[in-house]
Design a protein around this motif. Structure first.
Motif, PDB file in Angstrom:
ATOM      1  N   GLY A  29       0.812  -1.212   0.000  1.00 59.38           N
ATOM      2  CA  GLY A  29       0.000   0.000   0.000  1.00 59.38           C
ATOM      3  C   GLY A  29       0.839   1.252   0.000  1.00 59.38           C
ATOM      4  N   ILE A  30       1.958   1.247   0.724  1.00 59.58           N
ATOM      5  CA  ILE A  30       2.836   2.417   0.769  1.00 59.58           C
ATOM      6  C   ILE A  30       3.442   2.688  -0.607  1.00 59.58           C
ATOM      7  CG2 ILE A  30       5.001   3.296   1.731  1.00 59.58           C
ATOM      8  CD1 ILE A  30       4.270   1.863   4.338  1.00 59.58           C
ATOM      9  N   VAL A  31       3.872   1.623  -1.297  1.00 62.26           N
ATOM     10  CA  VAL A  31       4.431   1.790  -2.646  1.00 62.26           C
ATOM     11  C   VAL A  31       3.375   2.324  -3.595  1.00 62.26           C
ATOM     12  CG1 VAL A  31       5.385   0.545  -4.616  1.00 62.26           C
ATOM     13  CG2 VAL A  31       6.222   0.041  -2.324  1.00 62.26           C
ATOM     14  N   THR A  32       2.163   1.800  -3.501  1.00 64.83           N
ATOM     15  CA  THR A  32       1.075   2.269  -4.374  1.00 64.83           C
ATOM     16  C   THR A  32       0.792   3.749  -4.161  1.00 64.83           C
ATOM     17  OG1 THR A  32       0.064   0.070  -4.331  1.00 64.83           O
ATOM     18  CG2 THR A  32      -1.334   1.909  -5.002  1.00 64.83           C
ATOM     19  N   VAL A  33       0.667   4.151  -2.902  1.00 66.30           N
ATOM     20  CA  VAL A  33       0.402   5.560  -2.579  1.00 66.30           C
ATOM     21  C   VAL A  33       1.549   6.442  -3.053  1.00 66.30           C
ATOM     22  CG1 VAL A  33       0.259   7.162  -0.637  1.00 66.30           C
ATOM     23  CG2 VAL A  33      -1.156   5.120  -0.661  1.00 66.30           C
ATOM     24  N   VAL A  77       7.770   9.916 -16.107  1.00 65.15           N
ATOM     25  CA  VAL A  77       6.494   9.312 -15.724  1.00 65.15           C
ATOM     26  C   VAL A  77       6.315   7.969 -16.409  1.00 65.15           C
ATOM     27  CG1 VAL A  77       3.995   9.601 -15.760  1.00 65.15           C
ATOM     28  CG2 VAL A  77       5.460  11.563 -15.308  1.00 65.15           C
ATOM     29  N   LEU A  78       6.678   7.884 -17.692  1.00 67.22           N
ATOM     30  CA  LEU A  78       6.565   6.618 -18.407  1.00 67.22           C
ATOM     31  C   LEU A  78       7.467   5.553 -17.788  1.00 67.22           C
ATOM     32  CD1 LEU A  78       6.423   7.667 -22.173  1.00 67.22           C
ATOM     33  CD2 LEU A  78       4.574   6.796 -20.748  1.00 67.22           C
ATOM     34  N   ILE A  79       8.692   5.944 -17.474  1.00 64.69           N
ATOM     35  CA  ILE A  79       9.628   4.986 -16.869  1.00 64.69           C
ATOM     36  C   ILE A  79       9.096   4.508 -15.521  1.00 64.69           C
ATOM     37  CG2 ILE A  79      11.939   4.727 -15.896  1.00 64.69           C
ATOM     38  CD1 ILE A  79      12.941   6.646 -18.047  1.00 64.69           C
ATOM     39  N   LEU A  80       8.616   5.442 -14.710  1.00 64.81           N
ATOM     40  CA  LEU A  80       8.095   5.080 -13.392  1.00 64.81           C
ATOM     41  C   LEU A  80       6.915   4.134 -13.516  1.00 64.81           C
ATOM     42  CD1 LEU A  80       8.511   5.780 -10.343  1.00 64.81           C
ATOM     43  CD2 LEU A  80       6.727   7.504 -10.634  1.00 64.81           C
ATOM     44  N   GLN A 131       4.169  -0.678 -12.695  1.00 62.25           N
ATOM     45  CA  GLN A 131       2.778  -0.879 -13.090  1.00 62.25           C
ATOM     46  C   GLN A 131       2.106  -1.979 -12.283  1.00 62.25           C
ATOM     47  OE1 GLN A 131       2.378  -1.971 -17.173  1.00 62.25           O
ATOM     48  NE2 GLN A 131       0.182  -2.330 -17.073  1.00 62.25           N
ATOM     49  N   ARG A 132       2.812  -3.091 -12.100  1.00 62.06           N
ATOM     50  CA  ARG A 132       2.222  -4.210 -11.363  1.00 62.06           C
ATOM     51  C   ARG A 132       1.975  -3.848  -9.897  1.00 62.06           C
ATOM     52  NH1 ARG A 132       5.526  -9.557 -13.599  1.00 62.06           N
ATOM     53  NH2 ARG A 132       4.846  -9.370 -15.791  1.00 62.06           N
ATOM     54  N   HIS A 133       2.881  -3.073  -9.326  1.00 62.25           N
ATOM     55  CA  HIS A 133       2.689  -2.651  -7.938  1.00 62.25           C
ATOM     56  C   HIS A 133       1.450  -1.771  -7.801  1.00 62.25           C
ATOM     57  CE1 HIS A 133       6.534  -4.182  -6.364  1.00 62.25           C
ATOM     58  NE2 HIS A 133       7.032  -3.846  -7.542  1.00 62.25           N
ATOM     59  N   ILE A 134       1.257  -0.875  -8.777  1.00 58.80           N
ATOM     60  CA  ILE A 134       0.102   0.026  -8.719  1.00 58.80           C
ATOM     61  C   ILE A 134      -1.192  -0.756  -8.822  1.00 58.80           C
ATOM     62  CG2 ILE A 134      -1.075   1.931  -9.867  1.00 58.80           C
ATOM     63  CD1 ILE A 134       1.645   2.921 -10.809  1.00 58.80           C
ATOM     64  N   ILE A 158      -5.976  -3.136  -6.249  1.00 61.30           N
ATOM     65  CA  ILE A 158      -6.892  -4.278  -6.133  1.00 61.30           C
ATOM     66  C   ILE A 158      -6.925  -4.793  -4.701  1.00 61.30           C
ATOM     67  CG2 ILE A 158      -7.268  -6.673  -6.831  1.00 61.30           C
ATOM     68  CD1 ILE A 158      -6.188  -5.933  -9.582  1.00 61.30           C
ATOM     69  N   GLU A 159      -5.741  -4.968  -4.096  1.00 63.31           N
ATOM     70  CA  GLU A 159      -5.697  -5.468  -2.726  1.00 63.31           C
ATOM     71  C   GLU A 159      -6.336  -4.493  -1.763  1.00 63.31           C
ATOM     72  OE1 GLU A 159      -1.764  -6.525  -1.637  1.00 63.31           O
ATOM     73  OE2 GLU A 159      -1.554  -8.082  -3.168  1.00 63.31           O
ATOM     74  N   GLY A 160      -6.101  -3.205  -1.989  1.00 60.15           N
ATOM     75  CA  GLY A 160      -6.713  -2.203  -1.112  1.00 60.15           C
ATOM     76  C   GLY A 160      -8.228  -2.206  -1.209  1.00 60.15           C
ATOM     77  N   ALA A 161      -8.744  -2.385  -2.434  1.00 58.23           N
ATOM     78  CA  ALA A 161     -10.197  -2.431  -2.595  1.00 58.23           C
ATOM     79  C   ALA A 161     -10.804  -3.662  -1.937  1.00 58.23           C
ATOM     80  CB  ALA A 161     -10.553  -2.401  -4.074  1.00 58.23           C
ATOM     81  N   VAL A 162     -10.109  -4.825  -2.088  1.00 58.98           N
ATOM     82  CA  VAL A 162     -10.610  -6.062  -1.496  1.00 58.98           C
ATOM     83  C   VAL A 162     -10.536  -5.997   0.023  1.00 58.98           C
ATOM     84  CG1 VAL A 162     -10.191  -8.533  -1.260  1.00 58.98           C
ATOM     85  CG2 VAL A 162     -10.045  -7.455  -3.513  1.00 58.98           C
TER      86      VAL A 162
END
Length: 279
Positions: free
Chosen positions: A195-199, A257-260, A265-268, A273-277
């Motif tokens: 979650g921290i990486v996603t945020v 931004v594209l590189i990031l 992408q998979r982490h986001i 998805i995990e946060g919503a579930v």
């Protein structure tokens, strides 16, 4: 018959996705190609490839049009804003989710309701507040505004992840002598890292691309972030025919931004998805 139905179903799904991909990727590729053309080639053959790669556009945009300075300003604002947002959001989310105190539910609902308020309503009060604290036309002040504005979103995501962590782990750590801050940073934070990486990534991308608040709160060219600098370069290109420099500047601002996104992408996606579930 079954295979034909499967092919038809696959075509119905894949053809719109393919057309959408082309519609998204083509302008990016065209911009990168145009950044390597001279102005004459851009007007003579807007859809063709350059005869000679003209890297001078990037040099000119980086130095003469101050894209280099604006690039580092954006890096500074994005980095400080993202780190400050995490420093405020992680303890707050943990306190709301785990610490029993009067008004915790009300506080959580206030943060959630703040996500529904359009940011444009706060621009004028923020302008006078920054002016009062002498933070107007200041990169640190802009970073603080970014960090605070995204707090509700960050807390919303992080409370979902922290709520899924078994309380028994925290109780065991407390019995072993860890303080509440030790439990937060040594037990909870590593387990909520998705979650921290996603945020972090989603906030960093939004801070990097933000334009309107940077335009309002920054008043000197030396403090402009990339969004504001590109707007002024766009106006110059219209009157001075510096389209090659404009495309080069756009390429410089878009590549990080594209590189990031490509690397994380998979982490986001997994984090959302995990946060919503879990929520």
């Amino acid at each position: 018959m079954r295979s034909l139905n499967q092919l038809a179903t696959g075509a119905v799904v894949r053809i719109p996705l393919l057309l959408w991909s082309v519609a998204v990727i083509f302008p990016i590729v065209w911009m990168l190609i145009s950044a390597l053309k001279s102005n004459a080639e851009i007007f003579a053959s807007p859809w063709g490839f350059p005869e000679i790669f003209n890297y001078a556009n990037f040099t000119k945009a980086w130095t003469e049009y101050h894209i280099g300075k604006s690039f580092f300003n954006s890096v500074m604002v994005t980095g400080i804003g993202t780190l400050l947002n995490l420093a405020l959001a992680v303890p707050t989310a943990y306190a709301i989710e785990r610490v029993n105190f009067r008004g915790s539910i009300i506080l959580h609902n206030i943060y959630l309701s703040a996500m529904m308020i359009p940011m444009v309503l706060g621009w004028i009060p923020l302008f006078f507040m920054l002016m009062k604290f002498h933070l107007l036309n200041n990169l640190i002040g802009l970073a603080v505004v970014y960090a605070v504005i995204k707090l509700p979103f960050s807390i919303f995501i992080l409370t979902s992840f922290i709520g899924s962590i078994p309380k028994e782990l925290e109780e065991s750590a407390t019995m072993d002598g860890l303080s509440p801050y030790g439990v937060l940073f040594r037990i909870v934070t590593p387990l909520a890292m998705t979650g921290i990486v996603t945020v972090t990534i989603m906030n960093a991308i939004q801070f990097w691309n933000e334009y309107f608040m940077a335009l309002i709160f920054l008043q000197s060219q030396e403090n402009y972030t990339l969004g504001v600098a590109m707007d002024f370069l766009n106006k110059k290109a219209q009157y001075q025919n510096e389209w090659g420099g404009l495309f080069a500047g756009l390429s410089v601002s878009m590549v990080p931004v594209l590189i990031l996104y490509v690397f994380f992408q998979r982490h986001i996606v997994r984090g959302m998805i995990e946060g919503a579930v879990k929520g």
